[in-house]
Write a protein that holds these residues in place. Structure first.
Motif, PDB file in Angstrom:
ATOM      1  N   THR A 199       1.048  -1.138  -0.268  1.00 43.80           N
ATOM      2  CA  THR A 199       0.523   0.102   0.073  1.00 43.80           C
ATOM      3  C   THR A 199       0.977   1.744   0.117  1.00 43.80           C
ATOM      4  O   THR A 199       2.152   1.868   0.192  1.00 43.80           O
ATOM      5  CB  THR A 199      -1.072  -0.067   1.399  1.00 43.80           C
ATOM      6  N   VAL A 200      -0.105   2.084  -0.229  1.00 43.58           N
ATOM      7  CA  VAL A 200       0.864   3.975  -0.446  1.00 43.58           C
ATOM      8  C   VAL A 200       1.924   3.840   1.161  1.00 43.58           C
ATOM      9  O   VAL A 200       3.041   4.228   1.018  1.00 43.58           O
ATOM     10  CB  VAL A 200       0.321   4.715  -1.333  1.00 43.58           C
ATOM     11  N   GLU A 201       1.072   3.388   2.163  1.00 45.01           N
ATOM     12  CA  GLU A 201       1.329   4.335   3.054  1.00 45.01           C
ATOM     13  C   GLU A 201       2.604   3.329   3.642  1.00 45.01           C
ATOM     14  O   GLU A 201       3.515   3.749   4.385  1.00 45.01           O
ATOM     15  CB  GLU A 201       0.137   3.733   3.925  1.00 45.01           C
ATOM     16  N   LEU A 202       2.336   1.615   3.261  1.00 44.59           N
ATOM     17  CA  LEU A 202       3.528   1.162   3.777  1.00 44.59           C
ATOM     18  C   LEU A 202       4.956   1.057   2.894  1.00 44.59           C
ATOM     19  O   LEU A 202       5.578   1.478   3.754  1.00 44.59           O
ATOM     20  CB  LEU A 202       2.578  -0.144   3.627  1.00 44.59           C
ATOM     21  N   LEU A 203       4.983   1.602   1.615  1.00 47.64           N
ATOM     22  CA  LEU A 203       5.267   2.313   0.637  1.00 47.64           C
ATOM     23  C   LEU A 203       6.443   3.352   1.194  1.00 47.64           C
ATOM     24  O   LEU A 203       7.182   4.033   1.136  1.00 47.64           O
ATOM     25  CB  LEU A 203       5.128   2.300  -0.907  1.00 47.64           C
ATOM     26  N   ALA A 204       5.721   4.161   1.914  1.00 45.22           N
ATOM     27  CA  ALA A 204       6.068   5.363   2.043  1.00 45.22           C
ATOM     28  C   ALA A 204       7.066   5.012   3.316  1.00 45.22           C
ATOM     29  O   ALA A 204       8.508   5.815   4.183  1.00 45.22           O
ATOM     30  CB  ALA A 204       4.669   6.207   2.119  1.00 45.22           C
ATOM     31  N   ASP A 205       6.655   4.472   4.427  1.00 42.50           N
ATOM     32  CA  ASP A 205       7.279   3.968   5.214  1.00 42.50           C
ATOM     33  C   ASP A 205       8.135   3.133   5.119  1.00 42.50           C
ATOM     34  O   ASP A 205       9.583   3.063   6.278  1.00 42.50           O
ATOM     35  CB  ASP A 205       5.905   3.575   6.176  1.00 42.50           C
ATOM     36  N   TYR A 206       8.124   2.518   4.148  1.00 41.26           N
ATOM     37  CA  TYR A 206       9.201   1.475   3.677  1.00 41.26           C
ATOM     38  C   TYR A 206      10.756   2.790   3.432  1.00 41.26           C
ATOM     39  O   TYR A 206      11.967   2.230   3.479  1.00 41.26           O
ATOM     40  CB  TYR A 206       8.968   0.767   2.858  1.00 41.26           C
ATOM     41  N   MET A 207      10.225   3.563   2.282  1.00 41.96           N
ATOM     42  CA  MET A 207      10.974   4.745   2.009  1.00 41.96           C
ATOM     43  C   MET A 207      11.522   4.830   2.986  1.00 41.96           C
ATOM     44  O   MET A 207      12.889   5.483   3.268  1.00 41.96           O
ATOM     45  CB  MET A 207      10.830   5.461   0.604  1.00 41.96           C
ATOM     46  N   ALA A 208      11.310   6.042   3.530  1.00 42.54           N
ATOM     47  CA  ALA A 208      11.652   6.621   4.908  1.00 42.54           C
ATOM     48  C   ALA A 208      12.833   6.226   5.914  1.00 42.54           C
ATOM     49  O   ALA A 208      13.705   5.931   6.455  1.00 42.54           O
ATOM     50  CB  ALA A 208      10.234   6.950   6.010  1.00 42.54           C
ATOM     51  N   THR A 209      12.613   4.225   6.250  1.00 40.83           N
ATOM     52  CA  THR A 209      12.733   3.654   7.285  1.00 40.83           C
ATOM     53  C   THR A 209      13.871   3.467   6.509  1.00 40.83           C
ATOM     54  O   THR A 209      15.474   3.272   6.785  1.00 40.83           O
ATOM     55  CB  THR A 209      12.007   2.896   7.506  1.00 40.83           C
ATOM     56  N   THR A 210      13.708   2.800   5.259  1.00 35.64           N
ATOM     57  CA  THR A 210      15.149   2.593   4.803  1.00 35.64           C
ATOM     58  C   THR A 210      16.243   3.961   4.364  1.00 35.64           C
ATOM     59  O   THR A 210      17.608   3.760   4.461  1.00 35.64           O
ATOM     60  CB  THR A 210      14.926   2.498   2.885  1.00 35.64           C
ATOM     61  N   LEU A 211      16.209   4.813   4.001  1.00 30.70           N
ATOM     62  CA  LEU A 211      16.379   6.308   4.398  1.00 30.70           C
ATOM     63  C   LEU A 211      17.431   6.458   5.736  1.00 30.70           C
ATOM     64  O   LEU A 211      18.625   7.300   5.955  1.00 30.70           O
ATOM     65  CB  LEU A 211      16.023   7.745   3.459  1.00 30.70           C
ATOM     66  N   ALA A 212      16.474   6.420   6.719  1.00 31.00           N
ATOM     67  CA  ALA A 212      17.353   6.829   8.157  1.00 31.00           C
ATOM     68  C   ALA A 212      18.040   5.323   8.090  1.00 31.00           C
ATOM     69  O   ALA A 212      19.002   5.278   8.465  1.00 31.00           O
ATOM     70  CB  ALA A 212      15.655   6.265   8.604  1.00 31.00           C
ATOM     71  N   THR A 213      18.112   4.234   7.174  1.00 27.67           N
ATOM     72  CA  THR A 213      19.268   3.597   8.115  1.00 27.67           C
ATOM     73  C   THR A 213      19.557   3.927   7.250  1.00 27.67           C
ATOM     74  O   THR A 213      21.059   3.807   7.731  1.00 27.67           O
ATOM     75  CB  THR A 213      18.585   1.614   7.463  1.00 27.67           C
TER      76      THR A 213
END
Length: 291
Positions: free
Chosen positions: A252-266
């Motif tokens: 879902t776009v909500e989880l994709l946005a979360d995945y992208m932000a989490t990936t960058l924060a890592t």
């Protein structure tokens, strides 16, 4: 006399391309009707334009996989309500076995704006009243000033047409690092998810377990297999691994946005990231992660 409606609808879909493989797309639809006035002194009531024309376009093309049936690299067969499809592209072979409503069979060698326009015109001809003498559709991309990607996916838990395993979107993305626009990360996601299939790890299966067409000759070394049961039926897909990005949850776009932000924060633990991820045109989700 002409009646026009701008931004009547947005078609979110994927299509098969001999060069690019499976491509997620989003097109805005404008419509112009030409004809005489009816008993209400209208070409057609705006409410009917939205109810009849928009409904027809959405029903035959939206959230489907558009298939160029005259393409030499295509093989497909249908039995009752099920379709088996094999497609050769420069990116590798693509194989599906899905309910027929997951596909839109376009009688053309390629999927492009003219071929889809003709396909939609044909579908609309029987839906219009006698006083409407002609209809013109304009299919167009959203004009974007930021990087974007084309992705395909399927949402097994969705109770609507998003459950179809191969539909997609053309989506912009904006990333802010510590509150400042970060175009390098916009470009990172645009490149990473260019013509990509975003597959949920929950749906991942061995290719050997799929019941695809007898002509299918792929293996777990070259392809990912995806399989799930949803309200509309049984969906199966084998995609070249190089065309996939595996996501550890729903897409879902909500989880994709979360995945992208989490990936960058890592990647950059010292920074805070805000990701504005779109799903097609004018809708999406925003997530902030990190320090």
């Amino acid at each position: 006399m002409q009646l026009f409606v701008k931004d009547l609808t947005v078609i979110d879909f994927s299509y098969l391309c001999p060069k690019r493989g499976m491509v997620g797309e989003s097109w805005i639809v404008d419509v112009v009707l030409e004809g005489g006035l009816d008993e209400q002194n209208m070409v057609l009531d705006f409410a009917k334009v939205k109810r009849t024309i928009k409904h027809t376009i959405d029903a035959v093309a939206d959230h489907r996989l558009l298939v160029p049936t005259a393409c030499s690299g295509l093989r497909w067969q249908q039995q009752d309500d099920r379709v088996w499809l094999d497609f050769e592209s420069l990116q590798g072979e693509i194989h599906l076995a899905c309910p027929s409503q997951a596909f839109a069979l376009v009688p053309s060698e390629q999927i492009d704006i003219p071929s889809v326009n003709a396909f939609l015109q044909q579908a609309l001809r029987e839906t219009l009243p006698d006083n409407v003498e002609g209809i013109t559709l304009t299919l167009r991309h959203e004009v974007l000033n930021s990087p974007y990607y084309h992705y395909s996916h399927g949402l097994r838990k969705h109770d609507g047409n998003c459950q179809r395993i191969a539909h997609g979107h053309r989506s912009p993305v904006q990333v802010f690092e510590n509150g400042v626009p970060a175009p390098k990360w916009d470009e990172y996601w645009a490149k990473r998810w260019h013509d990509i299939y975003l597959g949920s790890e929950e749906d991942l299966v061995s290719v050997k377990s799929l019941t695809l067409s007898p002509q299918t000759r792929v293996s777990d070394e070259t392809h990912y297999g995806f399989h799930y049961q949803a309200p509309q039926g049984d969906f199966q897909l084998a995609m070249p691994k190089k065309c996939c990005d595996l996501i550890p949850h729903d897409t879902t776009v909500e989880l994709l946005a979360d995945y992208m932000a989490t990936t960058l924060a890592t990647k950059v633990p010292s920074s805070q990231f805000t990701v504005i991820a779109y799903e097609g045109v004018g809708k999406g989700a925003t997530v902030t992660k990190g320090n």
